[in-house]
Design an enzyme around this catalytic site. Structure first.
Site, PDB file in Angstrom:
ATOM      1  N   ASN A 223      33.154  54.524   0.411  1.00  0.00           N
ATOM      2  CA  ASN A 223      32.184  54.731  -0.541  1.00  0.00           C
ATOM      3  C   ASN A 223      32.174  53.382  -1.471  1.00  0.00           C
ATOM      4  O   ASN A 223      33.285  53.571  -2.590  1.00  0.00           O
ATOM      5  CB  ASN A 223      32.632  55.840  -0.925  1.00  0.00           C
ATOM      6  N   TRP A 224      31.648  52.678  -1.194  1.00  0.00           N
ATOM      7  CA  TRP A 224      31.569  51.437  -2.697  1.00  0.00           C
ATOM      8  C   TRP A 224      30.641  51.673  -3.848  1.00  0.00           C
ATOM      9  O   TRP A 224      30.751  51.423  -5.022  1.00  0.00           O
ATOM     10  CB  TRP A 224      30.944  50.649  -1.756  1.00  0.00           C
ATOM     11  N   LYS A 225      30.381  52.611  -4.331  1.00  0.00           N
ATOM     12  CA  LYS A 225      30.073  53.293  -5.426  1.00  0.00           C
ATOM     13  C   LYS A 225      29.450  52.358  -6.123  1.00  0.00           C
ATOM     14  O   LYS A 225      28.228  51.400  -5.063  1.00  0.00           O
ATOM     15  CB  LYS A 225      31.007  53.363  -6.499  1.00  0.00           C
TER      16      LYS A 225
ATOM     17  N   GLU B 238      31.016  62.627  -9.047  1.00  0.00           N
ATOM     18  CA  GLU B 238      30.313  61.758 -10.080  1.00  0.00           C
ATOM     19  C   GLU B 238      28.822  62.447  -9.637  1.00  0.00           C
ATOM     20  O   GLU B 238      28.233  62.368 -11.359  1.00  0.00           O
ATOM     21  CB  GLU B 238      30.104  60.559  -9.846  1.00  0.00           C
TER      22      GLU B 238
ATOM     23  N   SER C  27      41.853  58.775  -3.725  1.00  0.00           N
ATOM     24  CA  SER C  27      42.402  58.199  -4.172  1.00  0.00           C
ATOM     25  C   SER C  27      43.110  57.798  -3.080  1.00  0.00           C
ATOM     26  O   SER C  27      45.019  57.634  -2.523  1.00  0.00           O
ATOM     27  CB  SER C  27      44.028  57.865  -5.193  1.00  0.00           C
TER      28      SER C  27
ATOM     29  N   GLY D 131      39.498  58.015  -7.735  1.00  0.00           N
ATOM     30  CA  GLY D 131      39.764  57.576  -8.903  1.00  0.00           C
ATOM     31  C   GLY D 131      41.244  56.592  -9.690  1.00  0.00           C
ATOM     32  O   GLY D 131      40.648  56.217 -10.458  1.00  0.00           O
TER      33      GLY D 131
ATOM     34  N   HIS E 204      28.130  63.843  -4.356  1.00  0.00           N
ATOM     35  CA  HIS E 204      29.696  63.381  -5.038  1.00  0.00           C
ATOM     36  C   HIS E 204      30.146  63.701  -6.222  1.00  0.00           C
ATOM     37  O   HIS E 204      28.927  64.166  -6.945  1.00  0.00           O
ATOM     38  CB  HIS E 204      29.483  62.134  -4.642  1.00  0.00           C
TER      39      HIS E 204
ATOM     40  N   GLU F 113      36.923  66.619  -1.807  1.00  0.00           N
ATOM     41  CA  GLU F 113      37.581  65.228  -3.391  1.00  0.00           C
ATOM     42  C   GLU F 113      37.826  66.216  -3.934  1.00  0.00           C
ATOM     43  O   GLU F 113      37.136  65.937  -5.272  1.00  0.00           O
ATOM     44  CB  GLU F 113      36.187  64.561  -3.236  1.00  0.00           C
TER      45      GLU F 113
HETATM   46  P1  PGA Z   1      38.818  56.827  -4.617  1.00  0.00           P
HETATM   47  O1  PGA Z   1      36.773  57.729  -4.653  1.00  0.00           O
HETATM   48  O2  PGA Z   1      39.060  56.962  -3.457  1.00  0.00           O
HETATM   49  O3  PGA Z   1      37.998  55.595  -5.343  1.00  0.00           O
HETATM   50  O4  PGA Z   1      39.501  58.027  -5.386  1.00  0.00           O
HETATM   51  C1  PGA Z   1      37.003  58.099  -3.426  1.00  0.00           C
HETATM   52  C2  PGA Z   1      34.948  58.865  -3.630  1.00  0.00           C
HETATM   53  O5  PGA Z   1      34.835  59.216  -4.636  1.00  0.00           O
HETATM   54  O6  PGA Z   1      34.792  59.075  -2.581  1.00  0.00           O
END
Ligand code: PGA
Length: 256
Positions: A9-11, A103, A218, A179, A101, A173
């Site tokens: 997931n490149w966000k 976010e 992470s 993150g 997600h 998650e």
């Molecule tokens: P991260 O993000 O690996 O940077 O913790 C995971 C995600 O949000 O899918």
């Protein structure tokens, strides 16, 4: 047997230049190290920002890496400024979409009902919906992890019919691990994954057997193998580490 899936997931990261470097690096890294052997054992996917999907589709057209969108609109088409629809995703050969997600939930106000509609739209169109669920630190400390995760999963199971859930993937998650550099321990991950699997069993036993449950939060080259060792952990959804060719490929290999 469920084939593991590792998805990046490149966000909201990247540029035309960095996308090109990343994709070429992945393609050649996979080719160099017994590519077919790896992709025969592990499904690999990337979720770029939607504006780069054409570029991704061009570079990955003849590769075994799949791609998809990080979010889609719950509506089919029309006056929804700034949104992207499922049929647009398909127009660019996306085969997957992320839904819910954390976010999207925390920063953009998506609630369980919105997420369920998105999963339904993607599933009905034949795409693979990747439903993201997970608890905050506060919820974990209050012993509410399974209450929250179960509510998030059930909102989808109770809303979407079986045909649209045929290809469903769930990504667990924990919000506190995204993150932050903190990861769930392999035991914590397996415990939640097993509970999610049990929810699926109660809904539809066949579905429970085939649905892949990914861990996200992470994941790195150095911790992937131990997390993926859990019997109910079928791969990972990777944010930060998916922006590095080396890190992402070592996570893919750990899922093998
Ligand atoms: P991260 O993000 O690996 O940077 O913790 C995971 C995600 O949000 O899918």
């Amino acid at each position: 047997m469920r084939k593991p899936l590792v998805a990046g997931n490149w966000k909201m990261n990247g540029s035309r230049e960095s996308v090109s470097a990343l994709l070429n690096g992945l393609n050649s890294g996979i080719a160099q190290t017994g590519g077919e052997e790896l992709t025969g054992k592990v499904d690999i996917a990337v979720f770029p920002p939607s504006i780069y999907v054409q570029q991704v589709a061009d570079v990955l057209a003849s590769s075994t890496i799949s791609w998809g969108l990080q979010n889609i609109c719950a509506e089919e088409k029309g006056a929804f400024t700034g949104e992207v629809s499922v049929s647009m995703a398909q127009d660019f050969s996306c085969t997957m979409v992320l839904a819910g997600h954390s976010e999207r939930r925390s920063l953009f106000g998506e609630v369980d009902a919105d997420v369920a509609v998105k999963v339904e739209r993607a599933g009905k169109a034949g795409l693979i919906p990747v439903l993201c669920v997970g608890e905050t630190l506060e919820e974990r400390e209050a012993d509410k992890t399974m209450e929250v995760v179960s509510r998030q999963v059930k909102a989808v199971l109770n809303h979407v019919d079986a045909a649209a859930l045929e290809k469903l993937v769930i990504a667990y998650e924990p919000v506190w691990a995204i993150g932050t550099g903190l990861t769930a321990t392999p035991e914590q991950a397996q415990e939640v994954h097993a509970s999610i699997r049990q929810l699926l069993v109660e809904h539809d036993a066949d579905m429970a057997t085939r649905t892949r449950i990914l861990y996200g939060g992470s994941v790195k080259g150095s911790n992937a193998a131990e997390i993926f060792a859990g019997p109910d952990v079928d791969g990972g959804l990777v944010g930060g580490a998916s922006l590095s060719v080396q890190d992402f490929l070592s996570i893919c290999r750990a899922a093998d």
